[in-house]
Each structure stands twice: as structure tokens, then as C-alpha cells.
Motif scaffolding. Structure first.
Motif, PDB file in Angstrom:
ATOM      1  N   GLY A   1      -5.666  15.212  12.501  1.00 48.19           N
ATOM      2  CA  GLY A   1      -4.717  15.832  11.572  1.00 48.19           C
ATOM      3  C   GLY A   1      -4.169  14.869  10.540  1.00 48.19           C
ATOM      4  N   GLY A   2      -4.607  13.602  10.600  1.00 44.33           N
ATOM      5  CA  GLY A   2      -4.116  12.600   9.662  1.00 44.33           C
ATOM      6  C   GLY A   2      -4.757  12.728   8.292  1.00 44.33           C
ATOM      7  N   ARG A   3      -4.197  11.982   7.349  1.00 45.90           N
ATOM      8  CA  ARG A   3      -4.709  11.989   5.973  1.00 45.90           C
ATOM      9  C   ARG A   3      -5.087  10.583   5.556  1.00 45.90           C
ATOM     10  N   LEU A   4      -6.084  10.508   4.719  1.00 45.78           N
ATOM     11  CA  LEU A   4      -6.492   9.242   4.125  1.00 45.78           C
ATOM     12  C   LEU A   4      -6.252   9.358   2.621  1.00 45.78           C
TER      13      LEU A   4
ATOM     14  N   CYS B   1      -6.451  12.510  -1.885  1.00 41.29           N
ATOM     15  CA  CYS B   1      -6.115  12.794  -0.499  1.00 41.29           C
ATOM     16  C   CYS B   1      -7.340  13.382   0.191  1.00 41.29           C
ATOM     17  N   LEU B   2      -7.757  12.758   1.282  1.00 38.46           N
ATOM     18  CA  LEU B   2      -8.910  13.214   2.044  1.00 38.46           C
ATOM     19  C   LEU B   2      -8.491  13.544   3.469  1.00 38.46           C
TER      20      LEU B   2
ATOM     21  N   MET C   1      -6.069   3.503   1.405  1.00 38.31           N
ATOM     22  CA  MET C   1      -7.321   2.767   1.228  1.00 38.31           C
ATOM     23  C   MET C   1      -7.522   2.451  -0.251  1.00 38.31           C
ATOM     24  N   TRP C   2      -7.259   1.188  -0.623  1.00 40.55           N
ATOM     25  CA  TRP C   2      -7.510   0.731  -1.990  1.00 40.55           C
ATOM     26  C   TRP C   2      -9.007   0.471  -2.110  1.00 40.55           C
TER      27      TRP C   2
ATOM     28  N   THR D   1      -8.602  16.983  -0.930  1.00 42.77           N
ATOM     29  CA  THR D   1      -7.692  18.126  -1.010  1.00 42.77           C
ATOM     30  C   THR D   1      -6.722  18.041  -2.178  1.00 42.77           C
ATOM     31  N   LYS D   2      -6.553  16.841  -2.726  1.00 42.67           N
ATOM     32  CA  LYS D   2      -5.562  16.667  -3.781  1.00 42.67           C
ATOM     33  C   LYS D   2      -5.875  15.382  -4.533  1.00 42.67           C
ATOM     34  N   THR D   3      -5.620  15.388  -5.836  1.00 43.89           N
ATOM     35  CA  THR D   3      -5.776  14.197  -6.660  1.00 43.89           C
ATOM     36  C   THR D   3      -4.501  14.022  -7.470  1.00 43.89           C
ATOM     37  N   VAL D   4      -3.936  12.801  -7.447  1.00 38.12           N
ATOM     38  CA  VAL D   4      -2.698  12.534  -8.175  1.00 38.12           C
ATOM     39  C   VAL D   4      -2.756  11.153  -8.826  1.00 38.12           C
TER      40      VAL D   4
END
Length: 129
Positions: free
Chosen positions: A75-78, A121-122, A52-53, A108-111
């Protein structure tokens, strides 16, 4: 940089918010890893991952996250991709941290995913561990 997204071959991915400012090298890398073209935002299906931009001048982020979850598999990730600080369209991380739980998600994560884009990551609250 796409390897930082934790993608793998065969994942079904939807892309939301495509525009002329997206990172085309990142898009190509994502499709090379998964072996599939990303489906556009008009496809009504269930996806393993959503890319998602999102920019500051896009519609309400919370509403966008809620809408995106409608096609996200359990269980998917966005991956929310936003312009980095000092780039046009930057969204402060505090705004993302506020919008995510309101939309029923957790960051859950930032990169750093590209020279101009950060990735957050959501996952849904029920998938958070």
C-alpha cells in the motif's frame, strides 16, 4: 512543495539516489512534515514512502524501481523525482511510463515538486485503484 507529495507525520520514508544536486529545501520540508529524518538507501527495512531521486545517467530505471519495491510496504507509494525538461539528467515522461508497468507499478500522479524537479507518484499494480 512537499505538501504536494501527500505526506503526513509519522510516515517512515526511505531516500534513494541522494546526491549533491537534490533539492535541499524539499528534503527539509519532507522531514519537517513527517517529523523524521529519511532513511538512506542502505537501510533494509519496510517503508511507507520511498523518495527516489533519479537522473538520465543513473542505472536502468526499471531495475531501480524493481529494487526499490523490495523495501516498500504494501500500500506504500514511491515518489520518483526527476530533473525537469531542459535540466541536466532529465528523463522523458514516456520513459517513465514505459518503465513503471515493466517494474509492476503505475504512475498515478505527476507534480512539480521543486524548481528543478518533477515528481511522479508510483504504486504497485495490486494497490492501483
Amino acid at each position: 512543495m512537499a505538501t504536494k507529495l501527500g505526506l503526513r507525520a509519522g510516515q517512515y520514508i526511505q531516500e534513494i539516489g541522494y546526491d549533491e544536486d537534490v533539492d535541499f529545501d524539499l528534503r527539509e520540508a519532507i522531514e519537517a512534515i513527517t517529523g523524521e529524518e529519511m532513511a538512506d538507501e542502505d537501510v533494509d527495512d519496510e517503508f511507507d514512502v520511498i523518495i527516489m531521486w533519479w537522473r538520465a545517467d543513473d542505472p536502468d530505471l526499471t531495475d531501480g524501481l524493481v529494487d526499490a519495491q523490495g523495501t516498500l510496504a504494501e500500500g506504500g507509494r514511491l515518489w520518483l523525482l526527476t530533473p525537469k525538461a531542459s535540466r541536466p539528467g532529465h528523463i522523458p515522461p514516456a520513459d517513465i511510463s514505459e518503465a513503471a508497468p515493466t517494474a509492476g507499478m503505475h504512475v498515478t500522479k505527476t507534480v512539480s515538486v521543486a524548481s528543478d524537479w518533477s515528481g511522479f507518484c508510483l504504486v504497485g499494480k495490486k494497490n492501483y485503484s
